[in-house]
Design a protein around this motif. Structure first.
Motif, PDB file in Angstrom:
ATOM      1  N   CYS A 122       0.437 -12.318  -5.257  1.00  0.00           N
ATOM      2  CA  CYS A 122       1.775 -11.993  -4.758  1.00  0.00           C
ATOM      3  C   CYS A 122       1.750 -11.250  -3.421  1.00  0.00           C
ATOM      4  CB  CYS A 122       2.570 -11.218  -5.800  1.00  0.00           C
ATOM      5  SG  CYS A 122       1.841  -9.683  -6.342  1.00  0.00           S
ATOM      6  N   VAL A 172       8.278 -24.965  -8.487  1.00  0.00           N
ATOM      7  CA  VAL A 172       9.405 -24.351  -7.764  1.00  0.00           C
ATOM      8  C   VAL A 172      10.604 -25.291  -7.758  1.00  0.00           C
ATOM      9  CG1 VAL A 172      10.204 -23.527  -5.509  1.00  0.00           C
ATOM     10  CG2 VAL A 172       7.969 -22.804  -6.387  1.00  0.00           C
ATOM     11  N   ILE A 184       3.719 -20.971  -9.497  1.00  0.00           N
ATOM     12  CA  ILE A 184       4.551 -20.756  -8.309  1.00  0.00           C
ATOM     13  C   ILE A 184       3.689 -20.780  -7.050  1.00  0.00           C
ATOM     14  CG2 ILE A 184       5.990 -19.054  -7.097  1.00  0.00           C
ATOM     15  CD1 ILE A 184       6.987 -18.181  -9.919  1.00  0.00           C
ATOM     16  N   SER A 185       2.536 -20.145  -7.113  1.00  0.00           N
ATOM     17  CA  SER A 185       1.634 -20.089  -5.958  1.00  0.00           C
ATOM     18  C   SER A 185       1.102 -21.464  -5.575  1.00  0.00           C
ATOM     19  CB  SER A 185       0.459 -19.151  -6.253  1.00  0.00           C
ATOM     20  OG  SER A 185       0.904 -17.833  -6.449  1.00  0.00           O
ATOM     21  N   SER A 225       7.277 -16.975  -1.046  1.00  0.00           N
ATOM     22  CA  SER A 225       6.752 -15.607  -1.112  1.00  0.00           C
ATOM     23  C   SER A 225       6.976 -15.097  -2.530  1.00  0.00           C
ATOM     24  CB  SER A 225       7.475 -14.711  -0.095  1.00  0.00           C
ATOM     25  OG  SER A 225       7.192 -15.132   1.222  1.00  0.00           O
ATOM     26  N   LEU A 226       5.908 -14.631  -3.154  1.00  0.00           N
ATOM     27  CA  LEU A 226       5.966 -14.222  -4.550  1.00  0.00           C
ATOM     28  C   LEU A 226       5.965 -12.708  -4.672  1.00  0.00           C
ATOM     29  CD1 LEU A 226       5.829 -14.923  -7.605  1.00  0.00           C
ATOM     30  CD2 LEU A 226       3.335 -14.975  -7.375  1.00  0.00           C
ATOM     31  N   TYR A 227       6.908 -12.208  -5.472  1.00  0.00           N
ATOM     32  CA  TYR A 227       7.010 -10.780  -5.763  1.00  0.00           C
ATOM     33  C   TYR A 227       6.977 -10.622  -7.284  1.00  0.00           C
ATOM     34  CZ  TYR A 227       8.606 -10.520  -0.928  1.00  0.00           C
ATOM     35  OH  TYR A 227       8.682 -10.628   0.437  1.00  0.00           O
ATOM     36  N   ALA A 258       3.035 -17.170 -12.408  1.00  0.00           N
ATOM     37  CA  ALA A 258       2.764 -16.807 -11.012  1.00  0.00           C
ATOM     38  C   ALA A 258       1.828 -17.813 -10.354  1.00  0.00           C
ATOM     39  CB  ALA A 258       2.180 -15.398 -10.948  1.00  0.00           C
ATOM     40  N   ASN A 316      12.024 -16.723  -1.532  1.00  0.00           N
ATOM     41  CA  ASN A 316      11.441 -15.544  -2.180  1.00  0.00           C
ATOM     42  C   ASN A 316      11.677 -15.638  -3.689  1.00  0.00           C
ATOM     43  OD1 ASN A 316      10.753 -14.527   0.332  1.00  0.00           O
ATOM     44  ND2 ASN A 316      12.635 -13.335   0.519  1.00  0.00           N
ATOM     45  N   ILE A 317      10.591 -15.544  -4.455  1.00  0.00           N
ATOM     46  CA  ILE A 317      10.681 -15.656  -5.910  1.00  0.00           C
ATOM     47  C   ILE A 317      10.095 -14.406  -6.548  1.00  0.00           C
ATOM     48  CG2 ILE A 317       9.969 -16.976  -7.943  1.00  0.00           C
ATOM     49  CD1 ILE A 317       9.902 -19.459  -6.252  1.00  0.00           C
ATOM     50  N   VAL A 337       8.856 -12.637 -10.196  1.00  0.00           N
ATOM     51  CA  VAL A 337       8.472 -12.784 -11.599  1.00  0.00           C
ATOM     52  C   VAL A 337       8.510 -11.410 -12.245  1.00  0.00           C
ATOM     53  CG1 VAL A 337       6.616 -13.366 -13.206  1.00  0.00           C
ATOM     54  CG2 VAL A 337       7.041 -14.821 -11.210  1.00  0.00           C
TER      55      VAL A 337
END
Length: 434
Positions: free
Chosen positions: A43, A309, A19-20, A27-29, A16, A2-3, A5
């Motif tokens: 996200c 990542v 990361i994607s 999982s992006l938050y 973002a 879980n990352i 930004v």
């Protein structure tokens, strides 16, 4: 994994997106002050909140079991957000407050450079009274006037078209004195460029150099902005510099990290940004930033061949030296569309219409989305990035994409053009011949 930004601008959209793109499929938050549609589409979940509210951000991160937090803008760093993440056991890409002040306090940064004999420091002094300040301005003759704190890239003024003469420099400096101390330094003459590095506390991994264009209007006229656009070359260096000059700038950043660790006893982890002026006597430091530049992040992150990542994990774990950082040998040109009237009286709450899909990358910045429509909020709105084998080809891609974006917007068409770059190359040749 879980990352998280923190931030909702164009820089954070690029972060973002990188990361994607990771093969690890994290999982992006995101925590952002307004709903950036580009970021929201990437996200798993997001929180709309003040990006400087450290307690709320850390609580959100803890509730989502975040493994790594990436802090984009400078203000959350200045608020000590990285320190709070570390206290909560969350890995963080972004320096702690005591090392990040190399950006937040320009007086501290200059004194720090002087103390540790770091190369590239211009002649400067720091003042809290008019009399001594005026004498120093007269002594230097050609100066840059800097407020000590964060100004979003807009507070520094230099003699020339911004401050026509010594009297106007004195007058501007006096207005800044009302809010605290003022840094006066020699006005560096040359070509600006940016070097950015990932830092794991000890090791630095450099990204390709970039030239930003801070002036609002074409031919580098008008007031400073956060940056109207930027370009990078498919070569290892920019057109107006050589490899030795780039290596000197990189060495300055390495020495800076070593000295920061000695001065603070805290390892610098995150991204270190050096804004340099290439003068006839080599690179000089204009300023440091404790994070990625905006727009420069949008030039370098799309070129990454190494998994982003993996880089973030290496920064947190102190293992950057084990990574072989690779970038595509491509040129990039980034151009910002900004609201009409920017930066003086920018149009706000005006709809932006993006027509069609093309070869450019698009990053949403200071916008918000309501009922499926995108609106300006007063600052830089949307960036387009062309990626190609040459700067000229990349510029054509970026400009073509920019022309498809409709609304009450303006931009600089000259960024990345052969004509403007030739001016910069010729400028450096002239300076070095003098």
């Amino acid at each position: 994994m879980n990352i998280l930004v923190v931030g909702g601008g164009g820089r954070e959209h690029a972060i973002a997106q990188s990361i994607s793109n990771s093969k690890h499929k994290p999982s992006l938050y995101v925590v952002m002050s307004k709903r950036n549609p580009g970021i929201a589409s990437l996200c798993k979940d997001y929180l709309l909140a003040d990006e400087n509210n450290t307690d709320r951000i850390v609580a959100y991160a803890s509730s989502k079991k975040i493994d790594i937090a990436v802090i984009g803008p400078e203000k959350p760093l200045a608020s000590g957000l990285a320190d709070e993440f570390e206290k909560s056991g969350i890995g963080v890409v972004g320096p702690r407050k005591d090392t990040g002040k190399i950006e937040f306090n320009k007086a501290w940064a200059r004194n720090f450079m002087k103390k540790y004999n770091i190369e590239g420091c211009p002649e400067f002094d720091i003042f809290d009274n008019e009399k001594d300040m005026d004498k120093f301005i007269e002594k230097l003759g050609n100066v840059a006037v800097k407020p000590i704190g964060l100004t979003g890239g807009k507070g520094v003024k230099v003699m020339g078209d911004q401050l026509p003469d010594i009297d106007s420099a004195k007058e501007y400096a006096r207005t800044l004195l009302k809010d605290g101390k003022v840094v006066i330094e020699e006005n560096l003459i040359g070509e600006e460029f940016t070097v950015q590095a990932f830092v794991d506390g000890t090791n630095l991994a450099f990204t390709p150099p970039v030239q930003d264009h801070k002036r609002a209007f074409e031919n580098d006229k008008g007031p400073n902005t956060g940056g109207m656009g930027s370009y990078s070359s498919a070569d290892d260096v920019l057109p107006f510099m050589d490899k030795e000059e780039l290596e000197k700038a990189q060495k300055i950043l390495e020495d800076t990290v070593d000295a920061l660790n000695k001065e603070t006893g805290i390892q610098y982890k995150g991204v270190l940004y050096g804004q340099f002026m290439l003068t006839k006597n080599g690179p000089k430091v204009i300023e440091y930033n404790a994070r990625f530049g905006d727009p420069e992040a949008m030039n370098v992150l799309p070129l990454l061949e190494t998994d982003f990542v993996d880089i973030l994990s290496a920064i947190v774990n102190g293992s950057l030296s084990e990574l072989d950082l690779k970038f595509s040998k491509k040129a990039t040109v980034c151009k910002y569309a900004v609201p009409e009237g920017y930066p003086y009286e920018p149009a706000k709450d005006s709809e932006i219409i993006v027509n069609g899909i093309d070869d450019a990358l698009r990053f949403y910045a200071s916008v918000y989305e309501e009922d499926g429509k995108v609106y300006t909020s007063g600052s830089r709105a949307i960036a387009v990035v062309g990626v190609a084998d040459t700067i000229s080809e990349a510029e054509n891609i970026a400009q073509s994409s920019l022309d498809k974006i409709k609304g009450k917007l303006q931009s600089r068409r000259d960024i990345g053009t052969e004509e403007l770059i030739k001016k910069k190359v010729d400028h450096m040749k002239l300076l070095k011949a003098a």
